[in-house]
Design a protein around this motif. Structure first.
Motif, PDB file in Angstrom:
ATOM      1  N   ASN A   1      44.670  55.085  -8.446  1.00 43.51           N
ATOM      2  CA  ASN A   1      44.257  56.485  -8.445  1.00 43.51           C
ATOM      3  C   ASN A   1      43.009  56.659  -9.292  1.00 43.51           C
TER       4      ASN A   1
ATOM      5  N   TYR B   1      40.525  60.140 -10.781  1.00 44.76           N
ATOM      6  CA  TYR B   1      40.431  61.597 -10.842  1.00 44.76           C
ATOM      7  C   TYR B   1      39.229  62.003 -11.696  1.00 44.76           C
TER       8      TYR B   1
ATOM      9  N   LEU C   1      39.980  66.826  -9.283  1.00 42.21           N
ATOM     10  CA  LEU C   1      40.089  66.148  -7.998  1.00 42.21           C
ATOM     11  C   LEU C   1      40.710  64.780  -8.218  1.00 42.21           C
ATOM     12  N   GLN C   2      41.715  64.430  -7.419  1.00 39.51           N
ATOM     13  CA  GLN C   2      42.378  63.133  -7.543  1.00 39.51           C
ATOM     14  C   GLN C   2      42.479  62.466  -6.178  1.00 39.51           C
ATOM     15  N   LEU C   3      42.205  61.166  -6.149  1.00 44.10           N
ATOM     16  CA  LEU C   3      42.396  60.340  -4.956  1.00 44.10           C
ATOM     17  C   LEU C   3      43.392  59.250  -5.321  1.00 44.10           C
TER      18      LEU C   3
ATOM     19  N   THR D   1      47.334  57.407   1.659  1.00 48.92           N
ATOM     20  CA  THR D   1      46.161  57.835   0.904  1.00 48.92           C
ATOM     21  C   THR D   1      46.261  59.344   0.724  1.00 48.92           C
TER      22      THR D   1
ATOM     23  N   PHE E   1      44.718  62.900  -1.170  1.00 49.74           N
ATOM     24  CA  PHE E   1      43.664  63.609  -1.889  1.00 49.74           C
ATOM     25  C   PHE E   1      44.268  64.893  -2.441  1.00 49.74           C
ATOM     26  N   ASN E   2      44.230  65.054  -3.759  1.00 47.63           N
ATOM     27  CA  ASN E   2      44.913  66.158  -4.425  1.00 47.63           C
ATOM     28  C   ASN E   2      43.916  66.992  -5.236  1.00 47.63           C
TER      29      ASN E   2
END
Length: 827
Positions: free
Chosen positions: A507, A509, A526-528, A552, A554-555
């Protein structure tokens, strides 16, 4: 009568002397080489470990009435190292010399945890607990019980008294949806997503601070938070040498003994801290004992811009298996219902007789070593480095080694279930045997984390963090036969199933806060996250559980804060969290069924905070509204698998919404009232109930309906009244209420946990003799009103031949009135 008047006069005189009080004032500064020391507003001031005030806009503070005697003032602020001052209370006013806190460019333990924690700029709902907050609640119970008074929390214990296997739910979500980290390192098991704190007994004694974030919260390492996150820090640097011990004894032969030590700052740079702990209990439930041991060791090096710390901690537990709970007739005493359990094979006649004898403390198991045996060793290496006046970086390498087994007696098991041939003796073919097996876990979890922080030294309007982690989990699951009445072709430790699992989790961010206007701030995050998960092999039921899953996510997250007036704030945020299914969502389905879907949560939070201090009175209020909208949420069905793991199923649409009210009021310096109340609505839309026929084939309801999510009470409250009538003596009443919880998603009261209310009483008395820093005597009386209640359970059933639903409920009774008494020494 004259004697009583004279005695009363003497007591009044003594009390007056003890209460000789006077004001203490001073100022707090932020140390800065570039601009000189500047006033530091909003810092928290602790008097003998209790938060009593905050600094004003000009950095000044006033404590109107400090009792006579020696006291400790401690000052803390986000982004600054703490400072401690000793004072002596007296009748006359006194001025404390100005205290300067080192800013974030001087690397401190506070800086290391800043990257993963919420603050008043991140527009989220959170609660902070300091070491002092935890210490006053820490007797021998597990960490969830120390959090019982925080908003929206429900706790439960398999053995009934808070020691051994315990669980916590926040906003109706269990540990599989609560992201736990220790020093930024994920604690949840990567496969099951559970956080088994029984593996780390007495962890709370080494915690320097803890934050509970509700909802999605800020981006952190580990899985997404679907109800809350708990961020634990043990990184505090204690600059003075210390030696402490706490010894507790209580009901059900409960013991806790620990010793803690620290060298303080050696040569201005080095520290060593350690702890050894042992805990044991017979448990409230019959045959539910626990034998727990742990250690903690930290070695650190600190310079102005560098902090390096190696930490190792470990726990070993042996716990009699109590996860099976007790059948409903043991709670109700209903003999007709008990006979129904016997007639349907839920209980043997012998066990039914034991139910009548043992009642609500009944234990299903009688084999003397029906135990869970597990050890977990943690190793962490932390580095925090200042990179000039505005930047610092925190990084960590970690390794967790876990291994252990369940040992179980199995009656009348088929040889085929263990991949063995039948036994033929003459003309007789034996197809079943009694045996003892062990189900093993053998795993390694390792990886690294980092966080690069931008915190301008002379301008705090903009702050940013870039962080992430790469982690790997390798886990072997296998079973062994260690004894059998008829051995067939097996040998001792015959392996009858094996599967290996691997999981990689990456992860990254980026997060920032920007004070756009003096009163308006904005927040973005933003987090991936990428997950690769694989299982190869067969499970204990001989089913092939080979699984391949990749995700995957995206948050994004965003929020805003607005300062209404001094000490008042409005905030609002929106966050997305997505999470993969856990191991049981794949393995406890029919062979080859990989239909478990990932979950998605859209979380809206909005609230108001008030923090006011006027003279000796302080007032804190917060109202937080939340709306958590789910897609494909995995909800508990109410059933367990054969090792006590809750089974879950995806539901297409569901939501949780509610209002969390918290407040604290101190009308006098020595008296404080705090309360929290959560009112919520937790619903599944278009839910189709699943029943089973007599052959245990699923029967799905044709009509969908709106129903209540399992294990989600609509009302949870906690209230604490705490006072210090004389110096060193603290008394507290703690009251907890939880409304009805449904064991499954049918909203059927016949499958539910009754509402309950629990009152606890706590007293602590600290002495500070000349030959020792402190002697503390403490008493905790749990469930003062002696209520008989349950806090957890499970259910299953089927449609009988007549078409009527046959339901079988099992519960976890909690202990009636019980006590813990503690003696603490600080050298």
């Amino acid at each position: 009568m004259k004697k009583y008047v004279l005695t009363g006069a003497a007591l009044v005189a003594l009390t007056g002397a003890a209460w000789a009080q006077g004001p203490v004032s001073g100022s707090l500064l932020a140390a800065s080489e570039a601009t000189g020391n500047q006033p530091l507003p909003g810092a928290t001031i602790y008097l003998d470990g209790q938060a009593v005030s905050a600094t004003a806009a000009d950095g000044s503070f006033l404590l109107p009435a400090v009792p006579a005697g020696s006291h400790t003032l401690r000052f803390t602020a986000i982004g600054f190292g703490p400072a401690t001052v000793r004072i002596t209370g007296q009748a006359e006013p006194q001025q404390v010399p100005s205290v300067a806190l080192q800013m974030a460019s001087s690397v401190t333990s506070e800086v290391l945890v800043t990257a993963s924690r919420a603050n008043d700029r991140t527009a989220t709902a959170y609660s902070d607990l300091s070491r002092e907050d935890l210490d006053k609640r820490n007797f021998a119970q597990d960490l969830p019980y120390l959090l019982d008074q925080t908003p929206s929390v429900v706790v439960t214990s398999d053995a009934g008294a808070g020691v051994g296997y315990t669980d916590i739910r926040i906003r109706g979500t269990g540990t599989t949806g609560i992201n736990m980290t220790i020093n930024g390192v994920p604690l949840n098991d990567p496969e099951s997503r559970g956080a088994f704190l029984v593996n780390l007994p007495d962890l709370a004694s080494s915690v320097s601070s803890l934050q509970v974030q509700r909802g999605v919260g800020t981006s952190q390492n580990g899985g997404a938070a679907f109800g809350a996150s708990i961020n634990i820090s043990t990184l505090d640097v204690r600059r003075e040498a210390y030696a402490e011990t706490q010894n507790t004894y209580g009901s059900f032969n409960t013991w806790k003994n620990n010793v803690q030590f620290g060298t303080g700052l050696l040569g201005g740079h080095f520290t060593v801290d350690g702890r050894l702990s042992r805990m044991a209990t017979d448990g409230y439930m019959n045959r539910a004992e626990s034998d727990l041991k742990s250690y903690y060791l930290a070695v650190g090096y600190q310079a102005r811009n560098t902090l390096v710390k190696f930490i190792t901690f470990s726990g070993r537990e042996k716990t009699y298996q109590a996860w099976n709970g007790v059948p409903e007739p043991a709670i109700t005493g209903n003999r007709d219902l008990l006979q129904t359990y016997v007639d349907n094979g839920e209980l043997s006649t012998t066990n039914a007789e034991r139910v009548l004898r043992e009642g609500r403390r009944y234990s299903y198991y009688t084999y003397d070593n029906q135990t869970d045996n597990y050890q977990q060793n943690h190793y962490q290496l932390h580095l925090s480095q200042g990179l000039g006046p505005d930047w610092n970086i925190g990084a960590a390498l970690h390794l967790t080694r876990g291994f252990g087994y369940y040992e179980s007696y199995r009656a009348n098991r088929r040889f085929s279930a263990y991949n063995l041939p039948n036994v033929v003796i003459g003309n007789q073919t034996i197809t079943r045997t009694n045996l003892i097996d062990r189900k093993w876990l053998d795993n390694y979890f390792y990886g690294g984390t980092f966080a690069l922080n931008y915190q301008p030294k002379n301008n705090d309007r903009f702050q940013a963090t870039l962080g992430g982690a790469a982690n790997r989990f390798d886990n072997d699951h296998y079973g062994e036969i260690i004894w059998a009445q008829y051995a067939s072709t097996s040998n001792i430790r015959q392996r009858y199933y094996f599967n290996e699992a691997t999981k990689s989790d990456y992860n990254a961010y980026a997060r920032a806060t920007w004070q756009v206007l003096p009163r308006l701030g904005v927040y973005g995050d933003l987090q991936l996250r990428r997950i690769d998960y694989a299982i190869n092999g067969v499970e204990d039921d001989q089913n092939d559980v080979t699984t391949r899953a990749r995700y995957t996510f995206f948050n994004p997250k965003a929020g805003a804060t607005f300062a209404v007036a001094e000490g008042q704030q409005l905030y609002a945020s929106f966050a997305v969290g997505q999470r993969e299914p856990v191991r049981a969502d794949f393995t406890d389905r029919p062979a080859g069924d990989q239909s478990a879907r990932p979950e998605r949560l859209e979380d809206f939070e909005a609230g108001y905070r008030l923090n006011k201090t006027r003279g000796p009175r302080t007032l804190q209020l917060e109202a937080n509204y939340f709306y958590m909208n789910y897609r494909d949420q995995l909800v508990a069905t109410g059933q367990l698998n054969d090792v006590g793991t809750p089974l879950r199923t995806n539901v297409a649409r569901s939501y949780r919404t509610g209002l969390e009210l918290t407040g604290a009021y101190a009308p006098l310096r020595w008296l404080n009232l705090s309360s929290t109340l959560t009112l919520s609505r937790n619903r599944i839309l278009d839910y189709r109930d699943v029943s089973y026929d007599e052959e245990f084939n699923p029967v799905v309801a044709t009509e969908g309906r709106t129903t209540t999510i399992s294990y989600s009470p609509s009302v949870v409250s906690a209230h604490t009244l705490e006072g210090q009538p004389i110096k060193g003596l603290r008394l507290a009443l703690l009251y907890k209420t939880v409304s009805r919880q449904y064991l499954d998603n049918s909203a059927n009261e016949a499958r539910s946990i009754q509402p309950y209310q629990v009152l606890d009483f706590r007293v602590r008395y600290a002495l500070r003799p000349a030959f020792m820093k402190e002697i503390e005597l403490a008493l905790l009386i749990n469930n003062v009103l002696n209520r008989e209640y349950v806090a957890n359970g499970y259910t299953y059933g089927y449609l009988g031949a007549s078409g009527q639903q046959e339901t079988f409920n099992w519960y976890y009774p909690q202990a009636t009135r019980n006590f813990l008494v503690s003696v603490g020494l600080k050298l």
